[in-house]
Design a protein around this motif. Structure first.
Motif: not given
Length: 512
Positions: A41, A378, A381, A405, A408-409
């Protein structure tokens, strides 16, 4: 100091050093393009920064973002291109090590130092990860190289070397503020070495200061206009809040980790050499120069580890000079077998590491899966989140409660965001932002009409729900990382965002 050799005496070692750098760089690039491991990340964070070039960012200076911008502009946004600059920076750092060692001790020591540095366990990781250590080490290497050349130079050449040293040090600061250790080392060297003081004239000192100031000025201006955000973040990393003070166990763990970062034989040689130097109370000029750049980060970070906490890589600023010093002492002691064993051992570790990067199943089979779990899962996710968002009509935003999060998103969902997925934002636990994600993209009432809320590992989900007039549609998703680890997210839809008054926050959950 040994004058710089020329001709046939230096040619063989120089060619070998160049071949070493070239071979390692090629193998590392193969690993970068072959590995299935995803961006960690923090790497995704730096990639996101690189989409908007600036002279500073919330938690780091700008060089890492500039480097990622350059490599992705060349090859695209795939993971290998995000990480490519790390390999190139470490190639430059290795060449700097060779040139410094050759200048101070001669070609054989320069080559030995380059081999110890290039195969250092910590460098193996640094050469394959988009992070701030690789550019820091290359520019520190150039700073020290210019400095040792300056100590022998005269006339206009000294003036040019002083300016080059100041510029290189400025770029080291723009890579990572740990470059301050080089300033500390320089100050110590000037204090203890009459020869060093004699090498500086007012004109050369002014040239170095002006070059350093010119390189740093844009970043200082950026920080001044952003409430010195980067400086505050750097200071908070070293703060003692929320940690047990004076922890012998943490000190022992940190010291033990240094044998893994630097290598057991080189670090052992360094410790023995320092002990012998302290007993004799006299050092050759070259040894004294390098020791002034080696010891400050090692001693300061070790003290930090005892007082509060320290990450294993925080002492890395000392190991470039330290690798040269360890090689010089092993050569001087005629410890050929120890030197050969060190290179062979670190070469074997490097080979295993590269094989595990190319085929992570190898690391899984020998029980090292835990070390790779943060570079897995990731993209899946991000798909879980964006697939749920696609099924919810009328969303005004997606909001996550974890910076890992968020980044990575943003990276793995980049194509879907470009195609019109709801904007990605951060839910704020506290009154003010705690990181770049919360600073740049906070969830606000203006975009909080109907939001897909995502809680990492279920952390603070009840508080997130309480910020909405209505909340429902809970869905729990998980991604398998390896045989022992899964990553879990909890998602729900909130309507009518009206955040309650914020109280004291807390640390984010551990990252599985």
């Amino acid at each position: 100091m040994t004058s710089s050799p020329t001709g046939r005496d230096a040619g063989s070692e120089t060619r070998t050093a160049l071949l070493l750098v070239l071979a390692l760089s090629v193998v590392r690039m193969v690993a970068l393009f072959a590995t299935p491991l995803e961006l960690y990340p923090d790497e995704a964070q730096y990639w996101l920064w690189s989409r908007t070039l600036d002279f500073g960012y919330y938690s780091k200076p700008p060089v890492i973002a500039w480097a990622i911008w350059a490599t992705t502009a060349l090859g695209g946004d795939a993971e290998a291109w995000v990480r490519l600059s790390a390999t190139l920076f470490q190639a430059g750092a290795t060449l700097a090590v060779f040139l410094i060692g050759r200048r101070l001790y001669g070609p054989p020591t320069g080559l030995a130092a380059a081999a110890l540095y290039a195969l250092m366990p910590g460098v193996q990781l640094s050469a394959l990860v988009a992070a701030t250590d690789a550019p820091l080490l290359m520019f520190l290497g150039l700073t020290i190289l210019a400095y040792v050349e300056l100590l022998e130079a005269g006339g206009r050449r000294r003036l040019g070397l002083a300016a080059a040293m100041g510029a290189a040090l400025g770029l080291a600061f723009l890579s990572k503020y740990a470059a301050v250790y080089a300033l500390i080392g320089l100050a110590i060297h000037l204090a203890v070495s009459r020869r060093a003081r004699a090498a500086w004239a007012p004109a050369s000192a002014l040239a170095a200061v002006l070059a350093l100031g010119a390189v740093l000025a844009p970043n200082l201006a950026w920080n001044a206009s952003h409430h010195f955000a980067t400086f505050q973040h750097t200071a908070s990393n070293a703060a003692w809040n929320g940690v047990q003070l004076f922890n012998l166990a943490a000190l022992g763990a940190f010291v033990g980790s240094q044998f893994g970062v630097f290598g057991p034989i080189p670090l052992g040689a360094l410790l023995v050499g320092v002990f012998l130097a302290a007993r004799r109370r006299r050092l050759p000029d070259a040894d004294l120069t390098l020791l002034c750049f080696t010891l400050p980060p090692l001693l300061i970070v070790t003290a930090q580890a005892f007082i509060s906490r320290a990450n294993a890589n925080w002492s890395g600023a000392g190991y470039l000079a330290g690798s040269i010093l360890a090689a010089a002492w092993l050569v001087r002691w005629r410890a050929r077998r120890w030197l050969t064993a060190a290179v062979a051992m670190q070469g074997a570790v490097a080979a295993f590491f590269l094989a595990a990067v190319i085929s992570p199943a190898l690391a899984d089979r020998v029980g090292l899966a835990n070390g790779l779990k943060r570079a897995r899962g990731w993209s899946q996710t991000a798909d879980l989140i964006l697939d749920r968002a696609a099924r919810e009509p009328g969303l005004t935003a997606i909001a996550v409660n974890n910076r890992f999060l968020f980044y990575s998103t943003a990276y793995y969902g980049r194509d879907r965001f470009a195609q019109g997925a709801p904007s990605l934002t951060s839910w704020l636990l506290m009154e003010g932002p705690r990181n770049q994600a919360e600073t740049a993209a906070p969830l606000t009432p203006a975009i909080g009409g109907r939001v897909l809320m995502v809680s990492y590992e279920g952390w603070r989900r009840a508080e997130m729900e309480a910020d909405f007039a209505r909340a429902g549609g809970l869905e729990i998703g998980s991604v398998r990382l390896d045989r022992k680890h899964r990553r879990k997210i909890e998602m729900f839809v909130g309507e009518g965002f009206a955040p309650r008054p914020r109280g004291p926050g807390g640390p984010e959950p551990a990252q599985p």
